[in-house]
Design a protein around this motif. Sequence first.
Motif, PDB file in Angstrom:
ATOM      1  N   UNK A   2       0.846  -1.192   0.000  1.00  0.00           N
ATOM      2  CA  UNK A   2       0.000   0.000   0.000  1.00  0.00           C
ATOM      3  C   UNK A   2       0.879   1.237   0.000  1.00  0.00           C
ATOM      4  N   UNK A   3       0.312   2.322  -0.433  1.00  0.00           N
ATOM      5  CA  UNK A   3       0.980   3.603  -0.274  1.00  0.00           C
ATOM      6  C   UNK A   3       1.051   3.907   1.224  1.00  0.00           C
ATOM      7  N   UNK A   4       2.229   4.245   1.692  1.00  0.00           N
ATOM      8  CA  UNK A   4       2.381   4.520   3.122  1.00  0.00           C
ATOM      9  C   UNK A   4       1.493   5.680   3.563  1.00  0.00           C
ATOM     10  N   UNK A   5       1.234   6.594   2.654  1.00  0.00           N
ATOM     11  CA  UNK A   5       0.399   7.755   2.983  1.00  0.00           C
ATOM     12  C   UNK A   5      -1.051   7.369   3.264  1.00  0.00           C
ATOM     13  N   UNK A   6      -1.459   6.158   2.881  1.00  0.00           N
ATOM     14  CA  UNK A   6      -2.825   5.709   3.112  1.00  0.00           C
ATOM     15  C   UNK A   6      -3.049   5.253   4.557  1.00  0.00           C
ATOM     16  N   UNK A   7      -1.961   4.997   5.271  1.00  0.00           N
ATOM     17  CA  UNK A   7      -2.081   4.522   6.650  1.00  0.00           C
ATOM     18  C   UNK A   7      -2.319   5.702   7.586  1.00  0.00           C
ATOM     19  N   UNK A   8      -3.399   5.646   8.327  1.00  0.00           N
ATOM     20  CA  UNK A   8      -3.758   6.727   9.247  1.00  0.00           C
ATOM     21  C   UNK A   8      -3.887   6.181  10.672  1.00  0.00           C
ATOM     22  N   UNK A   9      -3.453   6.988  11.640  1.00  0.00           N
ATOM     23  CA  UNK A   9      -3.606   6.609  13.037  1.00  0.00           C
ATOM     24  C   UNK A   9      -2.718   5.455  13.458  1.00  0.00           C
ATOM     25  N   UNK A  10      -1.524   5.357  12.868  1.00  0.00           N
ATOM     26  CA  UNK A  10      -0.632   4.245  13.173  1.00  0.00           C
ATOM     27  C   UNK A  10       0.119   4.466  14.478  1.00  0.00           C
ATOM     28  N   UNK A  11       0.593   3.332  15.033  1.00  0.00           N
ATOM     29  CA  UNK A  11       1.388   3.352  16.263  1.00  0.00           C
ATOM     30  C   UNK A  11       2.767   2.788  15.937  1.00  0.00           C
ATOM     31  N   UNK A  12       3.857   3.484  16.296  1.00  0.00           N
ATOM     32  CA  UNK A  12       5.201   2.960  16.020  1.00  0.00           C
ATOM     33  C   UNK A  12       5.435   1.633  16.739  1.00  0.00           C
ATOM     34  N   UNK A  13       6.030   0.690  16.029  1.00  0.00           N
ATOM     35  CA  UNK A  13       6.317  -0.643  16.588  1.00  0.00           C
ATOM     36  C   UNK A  13       7.815  -0.907  16.689  1.00  0.00           C
ATOM     37  N   UNK A  14       8.576  -0.511  15.667  1.00  0.00           N
ATOM     38  CA  UNK A  14      10.029  -0.673  15.697  1.00  0.00           C
ATOM     39  C   UNK A  14      10.653   0.167  14.595  1.00  0.00           C
ATOM     40  N   UNK A  15      11.957   0.353  14.693  1.00  0.00           N
ATOM     41  CA  UNK A  15      12.747   0.887  13.579  1.00  0.00           C
ATOM     42  C   UNK A  15      13.939  -0.035  13.381  1.00  0.00           C
ATOM     43  N   UNK A  16      14.331  -0.207  12.123  1.00  0.00           N
ATOM     44  CA  UNK A  16      15.517  -0.994  11.780  1.00  0.00           C
ATOM     45  C   UNK A  16      16.412  -0.137  10.901  1.00  0.00           C
ATOM     46  N   UNK A  17      17.627   0.138  11.398  1.00  0.00           N
ATOM     47  CA  UNK A  17      18.603   0.908  10.630  1.00  0.00           C
ATOM     48  C   UNK A  17      19.607  -0.065  10.018  1.00  0.00           C
ATOM     49  N   UNK A  18      19.804   0.048   8.711  1.00  0.00           N
ATOM     50  CA  UNK A  18      20.703  -0.851   7.980  1.00  0.00           C
ATOM     51  C   UNK A  18      21.807  -0.029   7.339  1.00  0.00           C
ATOM     52  N   UNK A  19      23.042  -0.359   7.666  1.00  0.00           N
ATOM     53  CA  UNK A  19      24.190   0.255   7.011  1.00  0.00           C
ATOM     54  C   UNK A  19      24.835  -0.778   6.104  1.00  0.00           C
ATOM     55  N   UNK A  20      25.025  -0.425   4.846  1.00  0.00           N
ATOM     56  CA  UNK A  20      25.679  -1.330   3.910  1.00  0.00           C
ATOM     57  C   UNK A  20      26.406  -0.536   2.834  1.00  0.00           C
TER      58      UNK A  20
END
Length: 322
Positions: A243-261
């Motif tokens: 889905x387009x991320x902009x379509x998601x409304x009222x979301x709650x943060x669950x995690x972040x993953x930072x990837x360095x490569x």
Amino acid sequence: MRKWIPTILVVIVLIVGWVYAASQNYFREEEVVQAKLLSIQSGDIQSITIHDTTEETSGAAVYSTLELENGVWQMVEPKAYPLNGYSVSSWLDALSGANQELVVEETTTDLDKYGLGTDATRMDIKLKDNREIKLAIGGLLPADDARYVRVDSGPVVAVQTEAITNIALSRRDLLDTTPFNMDETNVASLEWEGEAATWMLKSTSGDGAAEQTWTLNGKAIEATDAVSLIGKIKNLSTADDVRKASELKGTVPRFTLSVEQTVNGQQVRDVYRGLTLPSEPDQIWVVTPDGQWAYAMDATSLTEAEKFPDTIKASTTSAEDK
């Protein structure tokens, strides 16, 4: 003896002639060249529309269109979904390389008996020279090793089932279903910050994931464990349309993953966000670093990846105790 000389000469001539003919393959049967189903090259194709008879029709599009734009294949209908470039390339090669095994019927007024009526799998192929090809794929032949196929209004032909398997793809077969874009050989670090766990995987030296030395939260771990953890995350995929991320409304943060490569000699850092909707607690939406797409992921599989470092630590501790 002299009377046998002519006969002997004739025999010698025949033997020499036979040997020469054999050397020129005069006695070898000509190889049968199979006719191509479409008689095109993959590079001739400009766009393809797939008519999906399995899709739900209640308000949803029942076709998908892919177009070649500036040398890159894009999905333009029903949405500009991201594509798996390898899958698309293999699909085009399968279309151009498919052979027809035999002509079943030159002309027919009963397409239904071949499964080529309204239930047929259909594709509309447009070429760069503006020619159009309509491909219909029907049912199985009695021998169960080929399918009935018709190109435009031509004869009904048989095409091997294996070839059809590579041709009759759905939209989802062509989508990029894995949100985490990383290569084990290029990853320098992963940093996970979530509700259930927080950890950092980091390489310290070497070339290639299996040759590097790795630390997890500052403690050395086996390279095989590091590769397993990277692969566990990299191979997570969705079974649904993105889905387009902009379509998601009222979301709650669950995690972040930072990837360095390392990409093309440059150090790149990508950040993926995991979001949930209060109405869908068992589903986590993974948003790509560009913020454009959101992939629906099963919460359980992501939790397993999130807590995978715990199994590494347990394994390492167990090995040290021995």
